[in-house]
Write an enzyme that holds these catalytic residues in place. Structure first.
Site, PDB file in Angstrom:
ATOM      1  N   ARG A  73       4.778 -19.491  31.641  1.00  0.00           N
ATOM      2  CA  ARG A  73       3.656 -20.428  31.621  1.00  0.00           C
ATOM      3  C   ARG A  73       3.279 -20.756  33.056  1.00  0.00           C
ATOM      4  O   ARG A  73       4.136 -21.136  33.849  1.00  0.00           O
ATOM      5  CB  ARG A  73       4.038 -21.711  30.870  1.00  0.00           C
ATOM      6  CG  ARG A  73       2.911 -22.756  30.888  1.00  0.00           C
ATOM      7  CD  ARG A  73       3.235 -23.954  30.031  1.00  0.00           C
ATOM      8  NE  ARG A  73       4.288 -24.780  30.585  1.00  0.00           N
ATOM      9  CZ  ARG A  73       4.849 -25.806  29.942  1.00  0.00           C
ATOM     10  NH1 ARG A  73       4.457 -26.104  28.718  1.00  0.00           N
ATOM     11  NH2 ARG A  73       5.790 -26.523  30.505  1.00  0.00           N
ATOM     12  N   GLU A  80      -2.697 -26.668  22.754  1.00  0.00           N
ATOM     13  CA  GLU A  80      -2.065 -27.989  22.889  1.00  0.00           C
ATOM     14  C   GLU A  80      -3.004 -29.142  22.574  1.00  0.00           C
ATOM     15  O   GLU A  80      -2.587 -30.298  22.572  1.00  0.00           O
ATOM     16  CB  GLU A  80      -1.552 -28.181  24.325  1.00  0.00           C
ATOM     17  CG  GLU A  80      -0.545 -27.145  24.769  1.00  0.00           C
ATOM     18  CD  GLU A  80      -0.256 -27.229  26.247  1.00  0.00           C
ATOM     19  OE1 GLU A  80       0.683 -27.949  26.626  1.00  0.00           O
ATOM     20  OE2 GLU A  80      -0.984 -26.572  27.038  1.00  0.00           O
ATOM     21  N   ARG A 100       3.684 -39.769  23.400  1.00  0.00           N
ATOM     22  CA  ARG A 100       4.995 -39.385  22.863  1.00  0.00           C
ATOM     23  C   ARG A 100       6.152 -39.946  23.680  1.00  0.00           C
ATOM     24  O   ARG A 100       7.299 -39.864  23.265  1.00  0.00           O
ATOM     25  CB  ARG A 100       5.109 -37.854  22.773  1.00  0.00           C
ATOM     26  CG  ARG A 100       4.921 -37.110  24.072  1.00  0.00           C
ATOM     27  CD  ARG A 100       4.761 -35.615  23.803  1.00  0.00           C
ATOM     28  NE  ARG A 100       4.353 -34.843  24.962  1.00  0.00           N
ATOM     29  CZ  ARG A 100       5.171 -34.188  25.750  1.00  0.00           C
ATOM     30  NH1 ARG A 100       6.467 -34.214  25.521  1.00  0.00           N
ATOM     31  NH2 ARG A 100       4.734 -33.501  26.776  1.00  0.00           N
ATOM     32  N   ASN A 149       4.277 -30.512  21.155  1.00  0.00           N
ATOM     33  CA  ASN A 149       4.516 -31.831  21.744  1.00  0.00           C
ATOM     34  C   ASN A 149       3.187 -32.491  22.129  1.00  0.00           C
ATOM     35  O   ASN A 149       2.887 -33.620  21.734  1.00  0.00           O
ATOM     36  CB  ASN A 149       5.403 -31.722  22.983  1.00  0.00           C
ATOM     37  CG  ASN A 149       6.750 -31.113  22.680  1.00  0.00           C
ATOM     38  OD1 ASN A 149       7.114 -30.939  21.527  1.00  0.00           O
ATOM     39  ND2 ASN A 149       7.499 -30.774  23.708  1.00  0.00           N
ATOM     40  N   ASP A 150       2.383 -31.769  22.922  1.00  0.00           N
ATOM     41  CA  ASP A 150       1.089 -32.319  23.322  1.00  0.00           C
ATOM     42  C   ASP A 150       0.101 -32.321  22.165  1.00  0.00           C
ATOM     43  O   ASP A 150      -0.689 -33.257  22.019  1.00  0.00           O
ATOM     44  CB  ASP A 150       0.511 -31.530  24.501  1.00  0.00           C
ATOM     45  CG  ASP A 150       1.010 -32.055  25.845  1.00  0.00           C
ATOM     46  OD1 ASP A 150       1.259 -33.268  25.941  1.00  0.00           O
ATOM     47  OD2 ASP A 150       1.159 -31.260  26.783  1.00  0.00           O
ATOM     48  N   ARG A 158       9.155 -22.428  31.945  1.00  0.00           N
ATOM     49  CA  ARG A 158       8.408 -23.551  32.521  1.00  0.00           C
ATOM     50  C   ARG A 158       8.370 -23.411  34.049  1.00  0.00           C
ATOM     51  O   ARG A 158       9.189 -23.992  34.760  1.00  0.00           O
ATOM     52  CB  ARG A 158       9.052 -24.872  32.113  1.00  0.00           C
ATOM     53  CG  ARG A 158       9.101 -25.103  30.601  1.00  0.00           C
ATOM     54  CD  ARG A 158       9.695 -26.474  30.297  1.00  0.00           C
ATOM     55  NE  ARG A 158       9.761 -26.760  28.867  1.00  0.00           N
ATOM     56  CZ  ARG A 158      10.814 -26.530  28.096  1.00  0.00           C
ATOM     57  NH1 ARG A 158      11.912 -25.987  28.617  1.00  0.00           N
ATOM     58  NH2 ARG A 158      10.790 -26.833  26.811  1.00  0.00           N
TER      59      ARG A 158
END
Length: 539
Positions: A331, A430, A464, A453-454, A295
């Protein structure tokens, strides 16, 4: 027996002697002073002393938990430099003609109340930070502080709450775990606890009184249960669970060096998600086959200004060298939504999750994007790096991003700078839009990584992070699983590989389903690697 129930923030079961935290918390009294400017000077001296002590704590934390996790102490130093904080304390001293201690405590209480009343979880967690820095100043003023004694030998610490600075000062060779009445699973303290690996339970709601000091205490970091002075039946149950836990960890250790392959011969690579280079030790200790998600935005979030190409290069290079030829997927910048850096000067949005973020910022600020890509390309000469673009919704976005990457590589080649010209390029899936056109997107890249998650929140139209909507959220919703399977099929039809780097990757109840879909890779937190490998090998 005293029984409490809270939230487990770090797994593990432990049994030991209870040590109730005793702070030097002498009540701060309000005193009238004759010379307000002298009190202001006392405050300024104490504030600088506190900053110096925080700098020392930062250095200790870097050694213990890595630079990324130690960043909170740099933030605390910045908070003590904040003009609003300084002027508020000095204002009370001058207008009310009172002592510095009273002014510091008053402002701490006021600021903490403001933060605690905010809806955002991150901002609510800052209430503990402002109390922490104020306690540091009070300690330097000599009227109060947060030092404490824990006797000798191993112990389990109990407190109403623990500031990050107190957590990092814990003697890891002696402390077996901790329990706090307050705190959240998203607090810096919880993050530090997970990094250090101490079984911990927060938010029990009730403090453990000093009358229990020295008693036997059992802490279950899995269930969030705490038992003080447990009865015989509870004690036997806890001991049995500790034995099972120890056996489980021993069996997992035996999986190191083995492949994540099913009984039918299907291999699924198990990678690790990291927030920065401070997590590399845990990645190696848990025998990850690679890094599926670096990340990179945390490099930006922990900086006071845009990180330079050289600063980024050093971090990417370290990750590449540490993984010794194993794949490391970086990323690109995913700033925006709940991840904000003031120096980006992003406009406030009514719905930031659907707003200006990730690849959208990078494509509109190409020089910012190019700086990061140059750092990644240069680091690719030191290992097996791959680059991944987040929040893609169209083929055109991929082509624009790859065009900037090609321009960067051409510049490096012209300058005679080494890089890997065959570095893999992938995208994150995503959004439902990306999943639905995955067959077209697959023709443009070398791999997919599904950010569940997204993908879940955009598919279900559920934020979320909104606790009120938890009863409506279903991570196993058929629509989500169909989009995931569609993405895998789109990838394989084009001859590229597909993985998952979201939270669902570590959901062992879905592992069999992912294997059935033909998922090539699952990237999870370092602690989830060996349990996931065990699950895959059992299929």
């Amino acid at each position: 027996m005293l029984s409490l129930k809270g939230k487990g923030v770090c797994g593990g079961v432990t049994l030991g002697t209870l040590a109730v935290l005793r702070r030097n918390a002498a009540a701060v009294k309000r005193r009238k002073v004759q010379n307000a400017e002298a009190e202001v000077a006392r405050f300024q001296t104490a504030r600088q002393d506190a900053i110096d002590k925080l700098a020392e704590l930062y250095e200790k934390a870097v050694a213990d938990v890595g630079k990324d996790n130690a960043a909170i102490f740099e933030i605390h130093q910045m908070m003590l430099e904040d003009l609003d904080y300084i002027e508020s304390v000095e204002g009370i001293i001058r207008t009310q003609q009172v002592n510095a201690e009273y002014a510091v405590q008053t402002i701490a209480a006021n600021f903490a109340e403001i933060f605690s009343s905010m809806e955002d979880d991150y901002m609510r967690a800052r209430a503990a930070d402002v109390k922490d820095i104020s306690n540091k100043v009070l300690g330097c003023l000599g009227d109060a502080g947060s030092s404490w004694e824990s006797g000798s030998g191993s112990y389990i610490l109990a407190a109403d709450d623990l500031a990050p600075s107190e957590t990092v000062q814990l003697d890891k060779s002696r402390v077996q775990g901790f329990v706090t009445a307050a705190g959240s699973v998203n607090s810096h303290t919880a993050i530090l606890a997970r990094t250090i690996g101490i079984p911990a339970v927060v938010s029990t709601g009730s403090s453990i009184g000093e009358e229990y000091d020295g008693k036997l205490i059992a802490v279950d970091g899995y269930t969030g249960e705490v038992f003080v002075d447990p009865d015989e039946a509870t004690l036997e149950r806890i001991k049995a669970k500790m034995e099972q836990d120890a056996q489980h960890k021993k069996l997992l250790e035996e999986l190191k060096g083995k492949k994540s392959i099913t009984g039918g011969g299907q291999q699924v690579h198990v990678y690790a998600n990291i927030g920065g280079t401070g997590d590399l030790a845990s990645v190696l200790a848990n025998d990850a086959e690679g890094i599926g998600l670096f990340r990179s935005e945390f490099i930006y979030l922990e900086s006071k200004d845009y990180p330079t190409e050289e600063q980024q290069f050093e971090k990417y290079k370290l990750a590449a060298e540490a993984m010794a030829g194993k794949r490391v997927i970086i990323r690109t910048l995913d700033i925006g939504a709940d991840k904000q850096a003031d120096y980006f000067e992003l406009l406030q949005e009514e719905n930031p999750a659907l707003g200006y973020r990730a690849i959208r910022i990078c494509l509109e600020r190409p020089e910012l994007f190019a700086t990061q890509l140059r750092a990644i390309c240069r680091a690719s000469a030191y290992g097996k790096l791959a680059v991944m673009f987040p929040m893609i919704i169209s083929v055109e976005e991929v082509r624009k991003a790859r065009k900037i990457l090609r321009e960067v590589q051409a510049e490096l080649k012209y300058a005679g700078v080494s890089f890997d010209p065959k570095m893999e390029v992938g995208i994150m899936i995503e959004t439902p839009a990306a999943a639905l056109i995955s067959a077209e997107l697959a023709k443009e890249v070398d791999f997919f990584s599904i950010g569940t998650n997204d993908l879940s929140q955009y598919t279900l139209a559920i934020d979320r992070q909104n606790q009120q909507l938890e009863p409506f959220f279903d991570a196993h919703h058929p629509a989500i699983l169909r989009l995931i399977e569609m993405t895998v099929q789109g990838a394989h039809a084009a001859g590229i590989w597909c993985g998952v780097c979201g939270e669902l990757g570590a959901d062992l109840s879905l592992t069999k389903e992912f294997v059935r879909m033909g998922m090539d890779e699952l990237s999870v937190s370092p602690a989830s690697i060996l349990p996931l490998r065990k699950k895959i090998r059992s299929l």
